[in-house]
Design an enzyme around this catalytic site. Sequence first.
Site, short mmCIF file in Angstrom:
data_model
loop_
_atom_site.label_atom_id
_atom_site.label_comp_id
_atom_site.label_asym_id
_atom_site.label_seq_id
_atom_site.Cartn_x
_atom_site.Cartn_y
_atom_site.Cartn_z
N LYS A 46 0.85 -1.20 0.00
CA LYS A 46 0.00 0.00 0.00
C LYS A 46 0.88 1.24 0.00
O LYS A 46 0.63 2.18 -0.75
CB LYS A 46 -0.89 0.04 1.25
CG LYS A 46 -2.12 -0.81 1.16
CD LYS A 46 -2.89 -0.70 2.47
CE LYS A 46 -3.95 -1.77 2.55
NZ LYS A 46 -4.43 -2.04 3.89
N GLN A 48 -5.37 -1.20 9.74
CA GLN A 48 -5.44 -2.56 9.20
C GLN A 48 -6.16 -3.49 10.18
O GLN A 48 -5.84 -3.54 11.37
CB GLN A 48 -4.01 -3.07 8.94
CG GLN A 48 -3.92 -4.43 8.30
CD GLN A 48 -4.33 -4.46 6.83
OE1 GLN A 48 -4.33 -3.44 6.15
NE2 GLN A 48 -4.69 -5.63 6.36
N ASP A 87 -11.55 3.65 4.27
CA ASP A 87 -12.07 2.28 4.23
C ASP A 87 -13.60 2.28 4.08
O ASP A 87 -14.18 1.24 3.76
CB ASP A 87 -11.76 1.56 5.56
CG ASP A 87 -10.56 0.63 5.46
OD1 ASP A 87 -10.36 0.05 4.37
OD2 ASP A 87 -9.85 0.47 6.46
N1 GUN Z 1 -8.02 -6.23 6.33
C1 GUN Z 1 -8.35 -6.93 5.21
N2 GUN Z 1 -8.93 -6.13 4.29
C2 GUN Z 1 -8.96 -4.90 4.83
C3 GUN Z 1 -9.43 -3.63 4.37
O1 GUN Z 1 -9.96 -3.47 3.25
N3 GUN Z 1 -9.28 -2.60 5.22
C4 GUN Z 1 -8.73 -2.75 6.46
N4 GUN Z 1 -8.64 -1.68 7.24
N5 GUN Z 1 -8.28 -3.90 6.92
C5 GUN Z 1 -8.40 -4.96 6.11
#
Ligand code: GUN
Length: 300
Positions: free
Chosen positions: A53, A97, A120
């Site tokens: 990311k 996350q 998100d």
């Molecule tokens: N863990 C797995 N997928 C995601 C996501 O799209 N956002 C977040 N914050 N955590 C995740």
Amino acid sequence: MSATIIDGKAHAQGLRARIADAAASLSSRGVTPGLAVVIVGEDPASQLYVKNKARQTVEVGMRSFEHVLPASTTEAELLALVAGLNADPAVDGILVQLPLPKQIDAQKIIEAIDPAKDVDGFHPINAGKLMTGVPGLVSCTPLGCLLLIQSVRRDLAGLNAVVVGRSNIVGKPMAQLLIAQSCTVTVAHSRTRELPGVCREADILVAAVGRPEMVRGDWVKPGAIVIDVGINRVPNPAAGEGKTKVVGDVAYGEAAQVASAITPVPGGVGPMTIACLLRNTLEAACLRRGLPMPAVDFAA
Ligand code: GUN
């Protein structure tokens, strides 16, 4: 019939290129969007994901702020970090996350994030906006799925869509996005009766259950668009003892014989999730400053 393979990697690359153009034009006006990613704990898969990311954020011309906290972090410490990021003018988007260690209430953290920075789309304010048709930040994976569906068919009005999975992260927002496209939507889940028959009604079938290859070829309506959100690591004895491979929630080889279009795993939905996160960061940066959001989703 042999399905069109929807190349998520290529679509994500195209979307990132358009985001980079939009970010460059914002930067020339003195605005560089910033994304803060917070990870708690040392799970190697999550760390790799966060690294990816961060790299892609910088590649599209945005600023990346990474916060890697120990697994022993308390809820109060994480809340304090989120409060700091909410107040930081250089931060347009915040992603914490998931999953979080068990001493931390994830819902509390999600609700502590400023909804205007919630890239998100997990905050109840943003989930509520999606449900009521008000513009807001939309969860990245379902948004990526919708863009992939629309890459093969733009007008979805009147189609039957079946979403298998009812999570807050994928299933529920996916259903809302498809309702907004005037689909007739069924949300199926582990307690659904006659699941194969329900799936066979779908012109658009989205599988987000986390069960390796659960959706079989004979669950797919001929000509359906099949979107596989699953990422499941399973043993792969053919490649050698102890070897593993990643498969989706759909039995790909079987479904590809019946569907008109299908996403592979890997290389389907996965790459679109991060691209949509960058798109949401751009959107958050624009919204916070009252700037119009550039049309990045389907630009030529
Ligand atoms: N863990 C797995 N997928 C995601 C996501 O799209 N956002 C977040 N914050 N955590 C995740």
